[in-house]
Scaffold this motif. Structure first.
Motif, short mmCIF file in Angstrom:
data_model
loop_
_atom_site.label_atom_id
_atom_site.label_comp_id
_atom_site.label_asym_id
_atom_site.label_seq_id
_atom_site.Cartn_x
_atom_site.Cartn_y
_atom_site.Cartn_z
N ALA A 1 0.81 -1.22 0.00
CA ALA A 1 0.00 0.00 0.00
C ALA A 1 0.84 1.27 0.00
O ALA A 1 0.46 2.26 -0.62
N PHE A 2 1.99 1.25 0.66
CA PHE A 2 2.69 2.51 0.91
C PHE A 2 4.06 2.63 0.24
O PHE A 2 4.78 3.60 0.50
N ALA B 1 2.88 6.65 6.03
CA ALA B 1 2.48 5.24 5.97
C ALA B 1 1.87 4.77 7.30
O ALA B 1 0.77 4.20 7.33
N PRO C 1 -3.36 7.56 1.02
CA PRO C 1 -3.59 6.41 0.15
C PRO C 1 -4.91 6.55 -0.60
O PRO C 1 -5.83 7.24 -0.13
#
Length: 1562
Positions: free
Chosen positions: A839-840, A854, A1520
């Protein structure tokens, strides 16, 4: 005047007008671009931060129709280069006034302000001699800047000399016989030099090359009738220089005494020749060569030194090369330090070396690649190093790459980057071309190597080919040590197929062992020299080597002049078997300790060819106390670091890894290792490493290594170091705003603060873990690592530039933990770290944002967040969604070479085949992340790709061709065939039947064909349609049917066995059908269309099985039934989303899958339905975990709220919204809750909503061609559908203030006026020919007038009573929106596509200039109700909202926040202190016009692809994708339409220079 002979010198500019914006510096970065026919054709370099720039740039002209434009070079991703002025250049006028010294001042006009913007100074040069003199003078100045003044003077002389001799030399008549005789004389003299042989060992190679070159030229010239007089001059100069040969009696001694001078002469002779056997005839170059040769002759005769006299034809390019060095560093090349490499002894391997040199230097009919192949130890690397030094001395070594056998420096993926870097350093013209490619696309350095080859090598080298003199040598040594067979497969394919396409001036020497994968690619394709046993060398070479080495040992050890004796030398030569590595290892063994004793040891082996393994055994046994168990264990540990280490280690690093002293072991093993204290330890030869790990060769020996034991030891060492040395902010980064690459002195900080052993452990710990069986010791260390050091490890990887490898490393760790079987808690934690990194990764390129972005944005259910968040209280906090968990994306493949147009998953979901715009079919291994070399057939785009159900074959449609590939062998199982007859149409779609026995294709000629997959025989068809067929599918169960979808929107069902039409044409779609898909049972099929709908049909009859599914905001590109019970359909769209539907009801089955930034062209399920793949034109491929998608319950409201229009109630308490799905909501603007809704008000999109002046009623306009009126209090319909429009209704408005009439505008080109109480048509239709009405509004306080905007670009003011046009304002773009000021005195609309205009409502005259700023079309406008109507709001497809002061274009506010097109903006009617904006992202944002309280983000932050910048333009944090849509911004008082809202609390947030304080105790 001939313009071709003219050049324009741009000298400087002055008086530049510069008004910096909020994102600009105080002074601009200026460059000049030359435009022809409105297009940029050339540009100068950029002068940074200067208002009085000086370029002195020469533009070569080809015609007179040009202009010069001065630009500010912007490096900000949010803005483009800004034009500050335009100068129109009248070449004929300049020519009429031109004198040698005349400088013209041309005014700059235009730019942003359309006024005088300064002047630009130019000179027109028409005389070639004058231009040459200027160029040479500039070149001499450049040379002085890099310390080459002496060489430049020697080469170039004075400009006056050049100018004077241009005509003199050109008057020399061609005399072929003169040149022939002169060349014959030169070559005969060189022949004498060559025949002196060993006496001139260091000169001989160059003399031999020069002789070969001149002999070749001599043979060519003899056959020519004419030749250039300039070449005669050069040849005669050479003949004069070689006059020293006449003194034959004293020649050998004289050359020995003046070896340096003689060597320089023959090297310069080689330089005087251009590749392919033809001399370069450029006047300037020949003069320089002649001048240098004469100076060398003088130096030879007088004994002067010659260091500055060698003339290379690329000497003048070195300055520009230095200017490009920073850009070239971004290639991140492998380190190629040849300091410890050895060359052949003088006089050895001469025949072989000369043969290679001849191939490199002379014209070749066999191509530009030479492969030197042979067994280990035959001297390949020594030969390549010798050749490299020979051509380095000639300034002809473009690149020398050698592999080291370790993963850090032998990465196949780094070869192209390293080659490009070396060639850029070699020649500045190449550097310029490569740098331009990097500046155009910074991501090219991480692209697949085939793309790197095209952009970093092929295109740049072709662009400078005409300027390059050859030969230019490129060496790839020890290619067999570059990765393994799998990892280098793509590189070998590239070398074999593409490198021969490079300009012939570049010659490649490749050395390797004869590994099967290399032999398969290179044999019969390249020129080959084989160094097989028995022909590797001859006794003479080995004899010379032993005599040289033994003499040195004897001298060092004082063994006397007779040592070792002739018989011993001969015995050693015999034992060597002509292997240089044997001879080298033996001499090192003998020389290190008691030479005579060790020699006797070796000579006791009497057989010839005493093999290398036995030599290693004798050498090791005689070098160290292997009987001592402690020594043996220590030695094995040290050797394990050498053999199994993934990167070279110094003795110091080995000590730290092993917690022992390695120096004693290394001292004892000096016969097989290269080492000195503090340096990297290396094996003398890779064959020694092979010997240590081969159980058949070293079995039972105390030095034999066990791979499992070694990797366990190294795993434990790495984890111990990570758990002891990692720490927060390890490199003491001062500022979170700064990218890693811009941190001052980062390389020095890394070297100082991250120890070599920690760097090694961070990068390679999981490479060792992969090779071991899990055990409790390793698991314990892994537990400590993940629970204490995990974030610090990511930080180190980020700083080292290796964050991209984190995900693959963590997946290795996860597999290791799973193998143990009973570490459930640790397994869950490691699985969460994989999600965290997936995701990060984008933001972890900035090390501080592992903690600042994050960690805080990780979901509440994340185990990483739960473990670490409390340790970092100084990060941002926010109100989390109730279902705060990881998104459903499982894997991401970034940076495919080009747009992805088609995808298909293998049955088990482990691989995805995808077809690209560049004509290649590629396969992505989802587990490993690796992309296999492409299946490539043609240059057209891949329109369709499909796996067979057994995953054994892939079928693809490329242009008019269908190809079937065998996945295992990577070969076409059958010949590619032109699937449809001439003229060959584009094949749009192709697929396998379920049993892989048949293939179905659809083509642009309107045909569908069914083929035998094994024989390519046509079984059924062609089945013809009236239009192109874009989509086709075949049922998986009997009776087998084929469905086809056409460009005219129709569908057909066919019998797959007979070709009988079973149903159709089915004509419901109103746009081309793009995709069709059968359900697993075959009972249903789905279709997607340009009309933005998904439809479901009975699979046998073709009758509709459900109402159309609305939701996508752009054309549907692909539909697929999920495998299983026919219950779920996935669809993808040009709107960048993937949506999941209940196949029976059309209700959303899950939240939209977000992440793609451009059109999602194709989707595919795995056979078990666990995974869903999506491919996009954004060059990414994503795999989603379909079984763990977010449940529908929390997201229904969001999906039904893709908002097309909004309207405030007159008192500002309510907002009504209409959606693309035809639903209505009424919202409370104080609480944010909906009062009622959703109401399914229309069958199709609601394009406009409007409150009545008394707020009692709401009018709506829809794509379903109707207008409706609703009760505002409860949402009940008051009037039935007002019908009459023949097209979609785009706009609706109430008359004000009375509210008795409703006006509507439609795509049918009419305006209609209705009675608001009865619904009766009271006026109209008023027609606009050949146009669609986009918006129409009554004038406030005067409903007898109304204004409209339409697709013909004309704004009209109407008399609403009779339909008369009171005035028209032509010349505007096709406006989407129009609005009056509250008193009706002004109105606003699109002036141009991306600009907003204001007009006087009485006269139609514009009020001020139009307002620029949006990057895409303006979709909505609104006047503020207060402030003398000076403010206007606009919404745009660029996702932004802007508020303007119509009297001052610089007084504006820009709001970021929406993640998709802004469809509507409207000021609150009660005072205008609030502004509402709506978007197809499903949100309504309420913006406060009063500046927000001061905070870290400032008043109006910017957001770009999730990156949030404060109004100081500093990067603050990254949001995100799954949270960005619901993020509150400082001026957002309310956000409507989403459950997943994110309200930031920045009260404890520290960033910038204070970022370190985010940690506890900081």
């Amino acid at each position: 005047m001939s313009n071709i002979d003219s050049s324009l010198i741009v000298l400087s500019a002055s008086g530049i007008s510069w008004k910096p914006g909020p994102l600009h510096g105080k002074k601009p970065n200026l460059y000049v671009a030359l435009y022809r026919d409105g297009k940029e054709v050339q540009r100068t370099r950029t002068i940074e931060r200067n208002l009085d720039p000086k370029w002195e740039h020469i533009f070569h002209l080809s015609d007179s129709g040009i202009s010069l434009r001065v630009f500010h070079d912007s490096s900000n991703p949010l803005s483009s280069d800004k034009c500050l002025g335009i100068a129109t250049v009248d070449i004929p006028s300049l020519a009429a006034r031109a004198t040698p010294e005349n400088v013209e001042q041309i005014p700059l006009t235009g730019g942003a302000a359309d006024k005088n913007s300064g002047t630009i100074s130019v000179r027109l040069i028409q005389d070639t001699n004058q231009l040459a003199a200027l160029a040479i003078e500039k070149a001499k100045k450049d040379a002085q800047k890099v310390g080459l003044a002496g060489a430049a003077s020697a080469v170039l002389g004075a400009p006056e000399k050049i100018t004077g001799e241009v005509s003199a030399i050109s008057s020399i008549l061609p005399v072929a016989s003169d040149l022939v005789s002169t060349l014959e004389s030169v070559t005969s003299k060189l022949d004498i030099v060559i025949k002196l042989g060993d006496q001139l060992a260091t000169i001989h190679p160059y003399a031999n090359t020069a002789w070969k070159i001149l002999t070749s030229v001599y043979q060519v010239v003899k056959k020519q009738q004419e030749t250039d007089g300039k070449l005669v001059t050069l040849a005669k100069t050479m003949d004069e220089v070689y006059s020293f040969v006449k003194d034959l009696d004293f020649l050998p001694q004289k050359i020995k005494d003046l070896e340096q001078q003689a060597s320089a002469i023959v090297k310069q002779t080689v330089e005087s020749h251009a590749v392919e056997g033809i001399w370069d005839t450029k006047q300037q170059k020949i003069e320089g060569l002649c001048d240098t040769l004469l100076k060398l002759k003088e130096a030879f005769e007088s004994g002067l030194t010659v260091q500055s006299l060698f003339m290379s034809t690329k000497i003048m390019d070195k300055l520009d090369g230095l200017e490009q060095s920073d850009t070239l560093k971004r290639l991140n090349p492998s380190d190629m330090n040849a300091g410890l490499r050895t060359t052949c002894l003088p006089g050895t391997r001469q025949k072989l070396l000369d043969g290679i040199a001849d191939w490199i230097t002379l014209p070749s009919a066999t191509g530009n690649v030479l492969w030197l192949a042979g067994v280990a130890g035959c001297g390949k690397s020594t030969i390549s190093t010798t050749i490299s030094e020979r051509f380095r001395a000639l300034d002809r070594l473009g690149a020398f790459l050698f592999q080291r056998g370790d993963s850090a420096h032998s990465d196949p993926g780094a070869v192209i980057r390293t080659l490009a870097h070396s060639l850029g350093l070699f020649d500045a013209r190449v550097a310029t071309a490569i740098s331009a490619a990097i500046n155009r696309d910074a991501g090219i350095v991480n692209a697949p190597i085939r793309t790197q080859f095209t952009e970093l090598l092929l295109a740049p080298l072709q662009s400078v080919e005409q300027y390059m003199d050859g030969p230019i040598l490129i060496i790839l040594d020890a290619l067999d040590e570059c990765g393994d067979a799998d990892s280098r497969a793509a590189l070998l394919s590239l070398l074999a197929e593409e490198f021969p396409k490079l300009p012939r001036v570049f010659r490649f020497l490749i050395t390797s062992r004869r590994e099967s994968d290399l032999a398969g690619r290179f044999q019969s394709r390249f020129e080959e020299i084989s160094l097989d046993p028995g022909t590797i060398s001859d006794d003479t070479d080995i004899d010379v080597f032993f005599r040289h080495e033994m003499a040195q040992i004897g001298e060092q050890k004082n063994l006397g002049a007779a040592w070792p004796g002739e018989l011993n030398i001969q015995a050693l030569v015999q034992l060597s078997g002509n292997l240089f590595i044997w001879a080298s290892t033996a001499t090192r063994f003998i020389g290190r300790y008691r030479p005579q004793q060790r020699m006797n040891d070796l000579l006791s082996r009497k057989q010839a060819g005493f093999n290398l393994d036995e030599l290693y055994s004798v050498a090791l046994r005689g070098s160290a106390p292997w009987d001592d168990p402690s020594f043996a264990q220590d030695a094995r540990n040290v050797l394990a670091c050498l053999v199994f280490g993934k990167a070279p280690m110094t003795d110091v690093t080995i000590d730290k890894m092993l917690e022992q002293q390695s120096s004693e072991v290394l001292d004892n093993l000096g016969c097989v290792l290269q080492w000195k204290p503090g340096d990297v330890v290396r094996a003398l030869h890779t064959s020694f490493l092979d010997y240590l790990v081969d159980p058949k060769r070293a079995a039972g020996m105390p030095w034999a290594l066990d791979a499992a034991v070694a990797h366990h030891m190294l795993s434990a060492a790495c984890l111990r170091i990570l758990n002891s040395e990692l720490r927060f902010n390890i490199c003491k980064l001062e500022n979170s705003h700064v990218e890693n690459s811009e941190v001052d002195g980062l390389a020095e900080r890394i070297n100082t603060l991250i120890s070599p052993q920690l760097q090694y452990a961070a990068c390679f710990v999981f490479d060792h873990v992969r090779e071991i069986q899990s055990n409790s010791v390793v698991l314990g260390s892994l537990h400590d690592f993940f629970h204490r050091q995990f974030l610090y490890w990511l930080e180190v990887l980020s700083l080292l530039g290796h964050i991209q490898q984190a995900k693959a490393s963590l997946e290795v760790a996860l597999r290791c933990v799973k193998l143990h079987g009973n570490a459930v808690e640790l397994e869950a934690f490691v699985a969460d770290t994989v999600k965290f990194v997936t995701a990060f990764t984008p933001v972890m390129q900035l090390a501080p944002h592992i903690y600042l972005s994050a960690l805080p944005f990780a979901p509440a259910r994340s185990l990483v967040a739960q473990q670490y968040a409390k340790a970092y209280p100084g990060t941002l906090q926010f109100q989390r969604p109730t279902d705060d968990d990881w998104p459903s994306m499982k894997e991401l493949l970034q940076d495919a070479p080009t747009s992805i147009l088609s995808v298909h998953m293998s049955s088990d979901g482990s691989r995805v085949a995808y077809g690209c715009f560049d004509g290649a079919v590629r396969v992505w291994d989802v587990a490993t992340g690796l992309v296999a070399p492409p299946f490539r057939g043609y240059s057209s785009s891949v329109t369709s790709v499909s796996y067979s159900f057994d995953d054994q074959h892939i079928v693809s449609a490329i242009g008019s061709t269908i190809s079937v590939w065998d996945v295992a062998t990577r070969e076409r199982k059958q010949f590619t065939f032109n699937s449809h007859p001439p003229p060959w149409p584009l094949v749009w779609s192709v697929c396998f039947s379920h049993d892989a026995s048949k293939m179905v294709s659809a083509a642009g000629d309107g045909s569908v064909r069914i083929w035998d997959a094994a024989t390519t025989e046509l079984l059924v068809g062609p089945l013809m349609h009236p239009n192109a067929v874009h989509a086709v599918d075949i049922s998986s169960k009997a009776p087998y049917r084929v469905i086809s979808g056409c460009a005219d929107g129709s569908l057909h069902i066919w019998d797959a066995e007979t070709g009988t039409l079973l149903a159709g044409p089915i004509e419901e779609h109103i746009g081309p059908v793009t995709s069709v898909s059968f359900s697993s049972s075959g009972m249903l099929f789905a279709s997607g269309s340009w009309d933005r709908t998904v439809r479901v049909w009975d699979g046998h009859t073709g009758k509709p099985a459900a109402e159309p599914f609305y939701g996508h905001e752009d054309e549907v590109r692909c539909v697929r039934f999920a495998p299983g019970d026919d219950g779920c359909i996935a669809s993808s769209s040009s709107d960048g989303t993937v949506r999941l539907w209940n196949a029976r009801t059309g209700a959303p089955a899950a939240e939209p899958l977000l992440g793609h930034t451009k059109s999602v062209e194709s989707i595919s399920f795995s056979a078990d339905g666990r995974f869903l793949a999506s491919g996009s034109t954004d060059t990414t491929l994503r795999v989603w975990d379909f079984k763990n998608l977010t449940s529908v319950a929390a997201m229904v409201q969001d999906d039904q709220n893709q908002i097309a229009s909004i309207s405030w109630s007159p008192n500002g308490d309510w907002i009504v919204s209409g959606s693309r799905q035809g639903t209505l909501y009424l919202w409370d603007t104080r609480s944010g809750q909906h009062i009622w809704g959703p109401i399914q008000a229309h069958a199709e999109s609601i394009n406009h909503v409007c409150f009545s002046p008394n707020r009692a009623h709401i009018a709506t306009a829809s794509d379903d061609r109707t207008v409706c009126v609703w009760d505002a209090t409860d949402g009940k319909r008051l009037l039935g559908s007002l019908t009459g429009h023949q097209g979609e209704v785009n706009s609706v408005d109430y008359s004000r203030p009375e509210g008795t009439r409703i006006v509507s505008g439609s795509t049918d080109g009419t305006i209609r006026i209705w009675d608001a109480d009865t619904g009766a048509l009271v006026a109209g239709p008023y027609e606009i020919p050949d146009a669609e009405v986009r918006d129409v509004r009554f004038q406030p306080n005067n409903s007898d007038r109304m204004t409209s905007c339409s697709t013909d670009g004309i704004i009209r003011m109407w008399d609403s009573q009779n339909g008369t046009a009171l005035f028209e304002i032509p010349g505007n773009s096709a406006g989407f929106s129009i609005d009056f000021s509250s008193d009706g005195s002004y109105f606003t609309s699109n002036a141009e596509r991306e600009r907003v205009g204001v007009w006087d409502a009485t006269t139609g005259q514009p009020v001020g200039d139009s307002l620029p700023g949006h990057g895409e079309f303006v979709s909505s406008v609104s006047f503020s109700p207060t402030g003398e109507h000076s403010r206007i709001a606009s919404g745009s497809a660029d996702k932004t909202v802007r508020v303007w002061n119509i009297h001052d274009e610089l007084d504006r506010v820009e709001f970021f926040g929406h993640t998709s097109i802004v469809t509507a903006v409207q000021f609150c009617p009660t005072g205008g202190s609030r502004l509402a904006s709506a978007s197809v992202d499903g949100t309504i944002r309420i913006w406060e016009m009063t500046p927000a309280a001061e905070g870290p983000l400032g008043d109006m932050p910017l957001m770009w692809d999730g990156s949030v910048f404060g109004y100081d333009t500093k990067f603050k944090f990254w949001v995100p994708p799954w949270l960005a849509r619901g993020l509150y911004y400082p001026r957002n008082s309310l956000l409507l339409g989403l459950n997943r809202q994110t309200k930031l609390d920045l009260s404890r947030f520290v960033e910038g220079a204070n970022w370190e304080k985010c940690a506890v105790g900081a």
